[in-house]
Write a protein that holds these residues in place. Structure first.
Motif, PDB file in Angstrom:
ATOM      1  N   ARG A 110       0.827  -1.211   0.000  1.00  0.00           N
ATOM      2  CA  ARG A 110       0.000   0.000   0.000  1.00  0.00           C
ATOM      3  C   ARG A 110       0.866   1.267   0.000  1.00  0.00           C
ATOM      4  N   ASN A 111       1.874   1.311   0.849  1.00  0.00           N
ATOM      5  CA  ASN A 111       2.667   2.528   0.962  1.00  0.00           C
ATOM      6  C   ASN A 111       3.617   2.725  -0.214  1.00  0.00           C
ATOM      7  N   CYS A 112       4.121   1.648  -0.796  1.00  0.00           N
ATOM      8  CA  CYS A 112       4.938   1.806  -2.005  1.00  0.00           C
ATOM      9  C   CYS A 112       4.090   2.383  -3.130  1.00  0.00           C
ATOM     10  N   ARG A 113       2.891   1.894  -3.264  1.00  0.00           N
ATOM     11  CA  ARG A 113       1.999   2.428  -4.302  1.00  0.00           C
ATOM     12  C   ARG A 113       1.703   3.898  -4.064  1.00  0.00           C
ATOM     13  N   TRP A 114       1.504   4.279  -2.810  1.00  0.00           N
ATOM     14  CA  TRP A 114       1.159   5.664  -2.494  1.00  0.00           C
ATOM     15  C   TRP A 114       2.361   6.593  -2.692  1.00  0.00           C
ATOM     16  N   THR A 115       3.544   6.154  -2.273  1.00  0.00           N
ATOM     17  CA  THR A 115       4.710   7.038  -2.359  1.00  0.00           C
ATOM     18  C   THR A 115       5.419   6.969  -3.699  1.00  0.00           C
ATOM     19  N   ARG A 116       5.427   5.814  -4.344  1.00  0.00           N
ATOM     20  CA  ARG A 116       6.180   5.628  -5.583  1.00  0.00           C
ATOM     21  C   ARG A 116       5.292   5.449  -6.814  1.00  0.00           C
ATOM     22  N   GLY A 117       3.997   5.216  -6.583  1.00  0.00           N
ATOM     23  CA  GLY A 117       3.095   4.990  -7.701  1.00  0.00           C
ATOM     24  C   GLY A 117       3.211   3.594  -8.283  1.00  0.00           C
ATOM     25  N   ARG A 118       3.863   2.705  -7.558  1.00  0.00           N
ATOM     26  CA  ARG A 118       4.062   1.320  -8.002  1.00  0.00           C
ATOM     27  C   ARG A 118       4.428   0.480  -6.789  1.00  0.00           C
ATOM     28  N   GLU A 119       4.364  -0.826  -6.966  1.00  0.00           N
ATOM     29  CA  GLU A 119       4.856  -1.700  -5.894  1.00  0.00           C
ATOM     30  C   GLU A 119       6.375  -1.618  -5.850  1.00  0.00           C
ATOM     31  N   CYS A 120       6.932  -1.723  -4.690  1.00  0.00           N
ATOM     32  CA  CYS A 120       8.388  -1.744  -4.554  1.00  0.00           C
ATOM     33  C   CYS A 120       8.917  -3.086  -5.040  1.00  0.00           C
ATOM     34  N   LYS A 121      10.127  -3.058  -5.538  1.00  0.00           N
ATOM     35  CA  LYS A 121      10.804  -4.289  -5.958  1.00  0.00           C
ATOM     36  C   LYS A 121      11.279  -5.037  -4.726  1.00  0.00           C
ATOM     37  N   ALA A 122      11.573  -6.318  -4.896  1.00  0.00           N
ATOM     38  CA  ALA A 122      12.039  -7.152  -3.775  1.00  0.00           C
ATOM     39  C   ALA A 122      13.272  -6.537  -3.118  1.00  0.00           C
ATOM     40  N   GLN A 123      14.194  -6.016  -3.905  1.00  0.00           N
ATOM     41  CA  GLN A 123      15.409  -5.404  -3.360  1.00  0.00           C
ATOM     42  C   GLN A 123      15.060  -4.190  -2.496  1.00  0.00           C
ATOM     43  N   GLU A 124      14.151  -3.364  -2.972  1.00  0.00           N
ATOM     44  CA  GLU A 124      13.747  -2.168  -2.223  1.00  0.00           C
ATOM     45  C   GLU A 124      13.068  -2.552  -0.910  1.00  0.00           C
ATOM     46  N   LYS A 125      12.176  -3.524  -0.959  1.00  0.00           N
ATOM     47  CA  LYS A 125      11.496  -3.972   0.261  1.00  0.00           C
ATOM     48  C   LYS A 125      12.503  -4.501   1.278  1.00  0.00           C
ATOM     49  N   GLY A 126      13.442  -5.307   0.807  1.00  0.00           N
ATOM     50  CA  GLY A 126      14.455  -5.860   1.703  1.00  0.00           C
ATOM     51  C   GLY A 126      15.331  -4.787   2.316  1.00  0.00           C
ATOM     52  N   ASP A 127      15.733  -3.806   1.517  1.00  0.00           N
ATOM     53  CA  ASP A 127      16.549  -2.700   2.036  1.00  0.00           C
ATOM     54  C   ASP A 127      15.762  -1.897   3.074  1.00  0.00           C
ATOM     55  N   LEU A 128      14.490  -1.612   2.781  1.00  0.00           N
ATOM     56  CA  LEU A 128      13.663  -0.862   3.730  1.00  0.00           C
ATOM     57  C   LEU A 128      13.473  -1.624   5.041  1.00  0.00           C
ATOM     58  N   LEU A 129      13.179  -2.924   4.953  1.00  0.00           N
ATOM     59  CA  LEU A 129      12.992  -3.712   6.176  1.00  0.00           C
ATOM     60  C   LEU A 129      14.279  -3.837   6.971  1.00  0.00           C
ATOM     61  N   THR A 130      15.395  -3.958   6.286  1.00  0.00           N
ATOM     62  CA  THR A 130      16.690  -4.017   6.981  1.00  0.00           C
ATOM     63  C   THR A 130      16.936  -2.719   7.733  1.00  0.00           C
ATOM     64  N   TYR A 131      16.645  -1.602   7.095  1.00  0.00           N
ATOM     65  CA  TYR A 131      16.789  -0.287   7.733  1.00  0.00           C
ATOM     66  C   TYR A 131      15.891  -0.187   8.962  1.00  0.00           C
ATOM     67  N   LEU A 132      14.618  -0.529   8.802  1.00  0.00           N
ATOM     68  CA  LEU A 132      13.675  -0.411   9.927  1.00  0.00           C
ATOM     69  C   LEU A 132      14.062  -1.328  11.076  1.00  0.00           C
ATOM     70  N   ARG A 133      14.439  -2.552  10.760  1.00  0.00           N
ATOM     71  CA  ARG A 133      14.808  -3.524  11.792  1.00  0.00           C
ATOM     72  C   ARG A 133      16.022  -3.047  12.597  1.00  0.00           C
TER      73      ARG A 133
END
Length: 135
Positions: A110-133
Motif C-alpha cells: 500500500r505505501n509503495c503504491r502511495w509514495t512511488r506509484g508502483r509496488e516496490c521491488k524485492a530489493q527495495e522492500k528488503g533494504d527498507l525492512l533491513t533499515y527499519l529492523r
C-alpha cells in the motif's frame, strides 16, 4: 525474589520475545525477497529509499516514506493527507512492529503504491525492512 525484580524480568522477557518475533518475521520476508532475485540488503540503501521523495502519477506533491513517518523511524508520524497519528515503526521503540508478516506485506504494498506509484521491488522492500529492523 522481590515483586519489582520479577516485574522487571517479565517485562524484559516480553520485550526480548517480541523483538525476536520482529526479527523472525523480517528474516522470513528477506529470505522470500532473495528467492525473488534480490541481493545483499543494505540498511543505508533502505534509509536512502525511506527519505527519497518523488511524485507518483496523479499526485500533486512529492512523497516519501518520511512524509508521513518522519525521517526518524523512532518517532511518531502523522499521515500527510489525513493527519492521522502514526506510531513509530522502529521495533526498538514499539516491539510489536514488524512481527506480523501479512501486515508487513500489506503496508509495504500500500505505501509503495502511495509514495512511488508502483509496488516496490524485492530489493527495495528488503533494504527498507533491513533499515527499519536496525533502528
Amino acid at each position: 525474589m522481590s515483586i519489582i525484580s520479577r516485574t522487571l524480568l517479565v517485562s524484559l522477557a516480553m520485550t526480548l520475545s517480541t523483538t525476536a518475533l520482529a526479527s523472525s518475521a523480517v528474516d522470513t520476508l528477506l529470505s522470500e525477497y532473495r528467492q525473488a532475485g534480490a541481493k545483499h540488503f543494505s540498511a543505508s540503501q533502505g534509509k536512502r529509499l525511506w527519505n527519497q521523495a518523488g511524485r507518483p502519477p496523479g499526485a500533486s506533491t512529492d512523497r516519501s516514506c518520511a512524509s508521513c513517518h518522519t525521517s526518524d523511524v523512532q518517532q511518531p508520524g502523522r499521515h500527510a493527507v489525513t493527519g492521522k497519528p502514526i506510531k513509530p515503526l522502529a521495533p526498538s521503540v514499539l516491539s510489536r512492529r514488524l512481527t506480523n508478516i501479512a501486515k508487513v506485506r500489506k503496508w509495504l504494498r500500500r505505501n509503495c503504491r502511495w509514495t512511488r506509484g508502483r509496488e516496490c521491488k524485492a530489493q527495495e522492500k528488503g533494504d527498507l525492512l533491513t533499515y527499519l529492523r536496525d533502528q
